[in-house]
Scaffold this motif. Structure first.
Motif, PDB file in Angstrom:
ATOM      1  N   LEU A   1       0.831  -1.209   0.000  1.00 58.59           N
ATOM      2  CA  LEU A   1       0.000   0.000   0.000  1.00 58.59           C
ATOM      3  C   LEU A   1       0.866   1.261   0.000  1.00 58.59           C
ATOM      4  N   GLY A   2       1.949   1.201  -0.747  1.00 54.94           N
ATOM      5  CA  GLY A   2       2.836   2.347  -0.886  1.00 54.94           C
ATOM      6  C   GLY A   2       3.903   2.468   0.170  1.00 54.94           C
ATOM      7  N   HIS A   3       3.919   1.574   1.169  1.00 57.05           N
ATOM      8  CA  HIS A   3       4.898   1.621   2.257  1.00 57.05           C
ATOM      9  C   HIS A   3       6.026   0.619   1.997  1.00 57.05           C
ATOM     10  N   THR A   4       7.254   1.088   2.055  1.00 60.32           N
ATOM     11  CA  THR A   4       8.383   0.160   1.894  1.00 60.32           C
ATOM     12  C   THR A   4       8.615  -0.651   3.161  1.00 60.32           C
ATOM     13  N   GLN A   5       8.095  -0.185   4.300  1.00 62.38           N
ATOM     14  CA  GLN A   5       8.074  -0.969   5.533  1.00 62.38           C
ATOM     15  C   GLN A   5       6.644  -1.466   5.735  1.00 62.38           C
ATOM     16  N   PRO A   6       6.369  -2.728   5.416  1.00 66.64           N
ATOM     17  CA  PRO A   6       4.976  -3.213   5.410  1.00 66.64           C
ATOM     18  C   PRO A   6       4.226  -2.976   6.710  1.00 66.64           C
ATOM     19  N   LEU A   7       4.910  -3.043   7.851  1.00 69.99           N
ATOM     20  CA  LEU A   7       4.205  -2.867   9.125  1.00 69.99           C
ATOM     21  C   LEU A   7       3.626  -1.469   9.273  1.00 69.99           C
ATOM     22  N   ASP A   8       4.128  -0.504   8.509  1.00 72.83           N
ATOM     23  CA  ASP A   8       3.566   0.847   8.551  1.00 72.83           C
ATOM     24  C   ASP A   8       2.148   0.884   7.990  1.00 72.83           C
TER      25      ASP A   8
END
Length: 315
Positions: A71-78
């Protein structure tokens, strides 16, 4: 490979993901693009690397190498508050009632408990489970308990829904209900990714798939593109058992009872029909069928992978 987009973005984009456990490389260079708003299936036998891939995409575990965005985040947990995840290993507190269980799962994603309880009551009522909302989970059937966990996955209205083997253990009626729910969520704009080892679910639901075998992506793309790798199949029944018409059958034709089956020749149906009629076949029935996803899966991943999924050869 160019990034594919629907509505201007990809919900998930992964490149060359690798994950090794001990001396086993569970995922070996997996690349995937999941268009926003689509229903996307990860298709493959148990042990193919589907669950490990999903967990890396979600940031539950990190890849040894490769990149992914969610969803546009390179850190998935974000992006975790915008994601609903149903793991393959189901788990609910048996003493908790369905309304509280759903609200609790929503709270883990940032939904206030009071709002979670309100939404839970609505979701349960919509599925005819209002009478069960305050009964303990332990009193529910397996299918009902799985429905509760699924509703808890959706209660915070996620943009991305990830379901790991969601049909496992469900009877045919509950499988149909789950398929309808997946379609409804996609119609409302959510992106749905689910893993399965049952080809029929992917064929009915998915616009795009990735076939995974041995930790590698054997195919990624539209379901229609996978099926179009094979030529249409002709099924033919004739009144004549022999004659000049037999010369129209290609070398690979096989007879099953009274029926001949073979790939449609390159020239198309018109020359075939002409040769059969001129040769005195006496056509009883002739149908031309597009190959199913099962046939495409066998052609792409191999018969051994299909057998590992419990998928026999089609009739």
């Amino acid at each position: 490979m160019l990034q594919e987009k629907i509505g201007g973005e990809a919900a998930v984009d992964a490149r060359a993901l690798v994950k090794t456990f001990g001396d086993k490389r569970a995922v070996d260079g997996v690349s995937l693009t999941v268009p926003a708003g689509s229903i996307f299936g990860l298709l493959g036998p148990n042990g193919a690397g589907k669950t490990t891939t999903l967990r890396m995409l979600l940031g539950i575990i990190d890849p040894d190498s490769g990149t992914r965005s969610l969803l546009g985040h390179t850190q998935p947990l974000d992006a975790s508050s915008e994601v609903g995840y149903l793991p393959e290993e189901r788990g609910l507190y048996p003493a908790m009632n369905p309304r509280e269980a759903i609200a609790f799962m929503g709270a883990l994603r940032g939904l206030p408990l009071a709002e979670g309880r309100r939404r839970a009551s609505v979701l349960l009522a919509e599925r005819g489970l209002a009478d069960w909302e305050k009964k303990p989970i332990r009193s529910l059937s397996k299918g009902m308990a799985q429905t509760v966990q699924l509703l808890g996955t959706l209660v915070h209205k996620p943009r991305l829904i990830v379901l790991d083997e969601p049909f496992s253990g469900l009877d045919a009626i509950n499988q149909e209900k789950l398929e309808a729910l997946i379609r409804a969520e996609a119609a409302d704009g959510a992106t749905v990714i689910f893993s399965t080892h049952v080809i029929a679910h992917a064929e009915r639901l998915c616009e795009r798939i990735a076939i995974i075998a041995g930790g590698k992506v054997a195919f990624a793309g539209a379901v229609d593109d996978a099926r179009d790798r094979l030529r249409p199949v002709v099924r033919l029944q004739t009144r004549a058992e022999d004659g000049a018409w037999r010369a129209a059958l290609p070398p690979g034709a096989r007879q099953v009872g009274r029926e001949w089956r073979f790939e449609l020749p390159e020239g198309g149906p018109e020359p075939l029909l002409r040769a059969l009629i001129d040769g005195g076949a006496g056509i009883d029935t002739l149908s031309i069928e597009r190959p199913g996803l099962h046939d495409a899966f066998v052609a792409i991943a191999g018969a051994s992978a299909a057998a590992a999924m419990g998928e026999g050869a089609p009739e």
